[in-house]
Design a protein around this motif. Sequence first.
Motif, PDB file in Angstrom:
ATOM      1  N   LEU A 440       0.830  -1.202   0.000  1.00  0.00           N
ATOM      2  CA  LEU A 440       0.000   0.000   0.000  1.00  0.00           C
ATOM      3  C   LEU A 440       0.866   1.255   0.000  1.00  0.00           C
ATOM      4  O   LEU A 440       0.515   2.259  -0.631  1.00  0.00           O
ATOM      5  CB  LEU A 440      -0.927   0.001   1.220  1.00  0.00           C
ATOM      6  CG  LEU A 440      -2.017  -1.081   1.227  1.00  0.00           C
ATOM      7  CD1 LEU A 440      -2.797  -1.029   2.541  1.00  0.00           C
ATOM      8  CD2 LEU A 440      -2.964  -0.891   0.051  1.00  0.00           C
ATOM      9  N   ALA A 441       2.006   1.197   0.692  1.00  0.00           N
ATOM     10  CA  ALA A 441       2.909   2.351   0.729  1.00  0.00           C
ATOM     11  C   ALA A 441       3.380   2.721  -0.670  1.00  0.00           C
ATOM     12  O   ALA A 441       3.436   3.900  -1.036  1.00  0.00           O
ATOM     13  CB  ALA A 441       4.107   2.050   1.631  1.00  0.00           C
ATOM     14  N   GLY A 442       3.730   1.700  -1.456  1.00  0.00           N
ATOM     15  CA  GLY A 442       4.163   1.964  -2.825  1.00  0.00           C
ATOM     16  C   GLY A 442       3.065   2.573  -3.673  1.00  0.00           C
ATOM     17  O   GLY A 442       3.304   3.493  -4.463  1.00  0.00           O
ATOM     18  N   LEU A 443       1.837   2.075  -3.509  1.00  0.00           N
ATOM     19  CA  LEU A 443       0.714   2.611  -4.278  1.00  0.00           C
ATOM     20  C   LEU A 443       0.370   4.038  -3.853  1.00  0.00           C
ATOM     21  O   LEU A 443       0.055   4.893  -4.695  1.00  0.00           O
ATOM     22  CB  LEU A 443      -0.510   1.706  -4.112  1.00  0.00           C
ATOM     23  CG  LEU A 443      -0.374   0.296  -4.714  1.00  0.00           C
ATOM     24  CD1 LEU A 443      -1.568  -0.572  -4.326  1.00  0.00           C
ATOM     25  CD2 LEU A 443      -0.246   0.370  -6.234  1.00  0.00           C
ATOM     26  N   ILE A 444       0.446   4.312  -2.542  1.00  0.00           N
ATOM     27  CA  ILE A 444       0.180   5.676  -2.056  1.00  0.00           C
ATOM     28  C   ILE A 444       1.226   6.642  -2.584  1.00  0.00           C
ATOM     29  O   ILE A 444       0.918   7.746  -3.051  1.00  0.00           O
ATOM     30  CB  ILE A 444       0.146   5.700  -0.517  1.00  0.00           C
ATOM     31  CG1 ILE A 444      -1.085   4.959   0.000  1.00  0.00           C
ATOM     32  CG2 ILE A 444       0.135   7.143   0.009  1.00  0.00           C
ATOM     33  CD1 ILE A 444      -1.077   4.721   1.498  1.00  0.00           C
ATOM     34  N   ALA A 445       2.504   6.240  -2.528  1.00  0.00           N
ATOM     35  CA  ALA A 445       3.581   7.106  -3.010  1.00  0.00           C
ATOM     36  C   ALA A 445       3.402   7.429  -4.489  1.00  0.00           C
ATOM     37  O   ALA A 445       3.789   8.514  -4.953  1.00  0.00           O
ATOM     38  CB  ALA A 445       4.939   6.440  -2.779  1.00  0.00           C
ATOM     39  N   GLY A 446       2.802   6.514  -5.241  1.00  0.00           N
ATOM     40  CA  GLY A 446       2.578   6.741  -6.660  1.00  0.00           C
ATOM     41  C   GLY A 446       1.525   7.787  -6.952  1.00  0.00           C
ATOM     42  O   GLY A 446       1.380   8.226  -8.110  1.00  0.00           O
ATOM     43  N   GLN A 447       0.776   8.214  -5.925  1.00  0.00           N
ATOM     44  CA  GLN A 447      -0.238   9.246  -6.125  1.00  0.00           C
ATOM     45  C   GLN A 447       0.369  10.642  -6.222  1.00  0.00           C
ATOM     46  O   GLN A 447      -0.275  11.582  -6.691  1.00  0.00           O
ATOM     47  CB  GLN A 447      -1.257   9.217  -4.976  1.00  0.00           C
ATOM     48  CG  GLN A 447      -1.998   7.894  -4.841  1.00  0.00           C
ATOM     49  CD  GLN A 447      -2.688   7.482  -6.126  1.00  0.00           C
ATOM     50  OE1 GLN A 447      -3.481   8.237  -6.690  1.00  0.00           O
ATOM     51  NE2 GLN A 447      -2.361   6.285  -6.600  1.00  0.00           N
ATOM     52  N   PHE A 448       1.610  10.781  -5.759  1.00  0.00           N
ATOM     53  CA  PHE A 448       2.290  12.070  -5.855  1.00  0.00           C
ATOM     54  C   PHE A 448       2.864  12.223  -7.268  1.00  0.00           C
ATOM     55  O   PHE A 448       3.443  11.288  -7.818  1.00  0.00           O
ATOM     56  CB  PHE A 448       3.425  12.165  -4.830  1.00  0.00           C
ATOM     57  CG  PHE A 448       2.946  12.202  -3.402  1.00  0.00           C
ATOM     58  CD1 PHE A 448       2.769  13.409  -2.748  1.00  0.00           C
ATOM     59  CD2 PHE A 448       2.680  11.028  -2.719  1.00  0.00           C
ATOM     60  CE1 PHE A 448       2.331  13.444  -1.434  1.00  0.00           C
ATOM     61  CE2 PHE A 448       2.245  11.048  -1.394  1.00  0.00           C
ATOM     62  CZ  PHE A 448       2.075  12.265  -0.756  1.00  0.00           C
ATOM     63  N   SER A 449       2.727  13.388  -7.843  1.00  0.00           N
ATOM     64  CA  SER A 449       3.189  13.624  -9.208  1.00  0.00           C
ATOM     65  C   SER A 449       4.240  14.723  -9.232  1.00  0.00           C
ATOM     66  O   SER A 449       4.041  15.813  -8.663  1.00  0.00           O
ATOM     67  CB  SER A 449       2.014  14.024 -10.110  1.00  0.00           C
ATOM     68  OG  SER A 449       2.465  14.437 -11.378  1.00  0.00           O
ATOM     69  N   ALA A 450       5.355  14.432  -9.897  1.00  0.00           N
ATOM     70  CA  ALA A 450       6.400  15.442 -10.026  1.00  0.00           C
ATOM     71  C   ALA A 450       5.983  16.536 -11.009  1.00  0.00           C
ATOM     72  O   ALA A 450       6.487  17.659 -10.941  1.00  0.00           O
ATOM     73  CB  ALA A 450       7.694  14.770 -10.495  1.00  0.00           C
TER      74      ALA A 450
END
Length: 491
Positions: A440-450
């Motif tokens: 879940l941590a990996g999926l949550i981190a993927g919600q941030f966009s550079a």
Amino acid sequence: MSTSSGAMHHPRGLYTLFFTEMWERFSYYGMRALLVLFMVAAIKNDGLGLTDKTATAIYGLYTAAVYVTNLPGGWIADRLIGQQRAVFWGGVIIAIGHFTLAIPSPETFFLGLVFVSLGTGLLKPNASTIVGDLYPEGGARRDAGFSIYYVGINLGGAIGPLVCGYLGQKVNWHYGFAAAGVGMVLGLIQYRLTQKHLGEHGKYPEPASTGFTRRAWGWTIACLAGLGVVVLLAMGGALVINPVALSKYAGVVIIVLGAGFMLWLAFFGGLDAREKRHLAVLAILFAGSVLFWAGYEQAGSNFNLFAQRYTDRNIFGWTAPASWFQSLNSVYIIILAPFFASMWIWLARRNLNPSIPAKFALGLVFLGLGFFVMYGAAQIVVAGSSVLPTWLILTYFLHTVGELSLSPIGLSATTKLAPRRFGGRMMGMWFVATALGELLAGLIAGQFSAKDISDMPRIYFELAAVLVGVGILFMVAARPLQKYLIGEDIE
């Protein structure tokens, strides 16, 4: 093994495992500090050029695999090769994995992650098991031994990102990965040179029939062969894997299997009323653990990228590697762990020691407070400025306080509350819950966009609100859980 040394009279084998685990954690955290940064770095900068969403999903899959492989790793040691051989061969496989990562090729990169995951699953649980076996009498001396061992873990975790991070970001990515492999080799050398101090502890597997052993080896080889086929097909391009989709599917599988096991245990495990109450509490604690690790493991993914992109790391004209922030957690643990251990004892003597659910509440609240700090930092970033390192330094401090309030308490609670005949499997469930949190941590981190940072403050605020809110629910429910479900004074 009765040989001992030093004022504390600890077995000499403890120091064999201390340095083995120190170097293993050096290699693990050193490589982990580079992992996401390398994956998102542009191809022209010798990176993989992956998107944030893909890179963080791969990170989540990798860290989850590290925990899941603890289960077969412990079983292989118990049934087939013994803990001592498992530690050595696990270290060998880890070193192979890091040196494979050092080869400048995308295909070998993913192969290296597989090797490190498998090796860690062999080494880590079995090294801890041998530490416990060195103290058959148990008691305070055993607790002190584990405290020393824990220092070794975090000493490696503090040094690894500094060395591997500098080499990887300032010299060449693959030098950083190679340095992690060198660290593991150093750990293996000292392990072999001092292994005699472990005596017979963990040297041999549990006695089993010849037929069982043959079947066990057969299943082990078959599973490894199947994994090998999948890896080769993926490396050859015949099998295309979508890391984001795989993370979601893996999460669903873990939830179904975990919930299925807990329900089977409740209805068909032959538990008495007291054991069922304890099982209910464990189910609630496991759910809290999943949420905690889903937030806490933003450290190696989202926070690492935040340090790289939005944090002013200038020190007298020299830019410090973003990966160095990954050492903070281990440094804080070395400083704070003795204080927390003493604090719980001091409170217990005065009948003020918080209950297990209350300590979980503290862990979740402190984790949420860390995300409130990141919400403030994100506001500055959205306004167009870089932030001072103090924002991340404070966040890591709050998250470490949360970890010390929850993680060791969760392990202890699992051993205390698990039905005796299912103790090993319930400890496995704790690691499965941790693995789910990593995914879940990996999926949550993927919600941030550079590319669009405007959503960053909102995501941090939502994470903070959810964690603090659930922490408050745990605090409100702490007394009823302790009184009605646990049904006894267990702290």
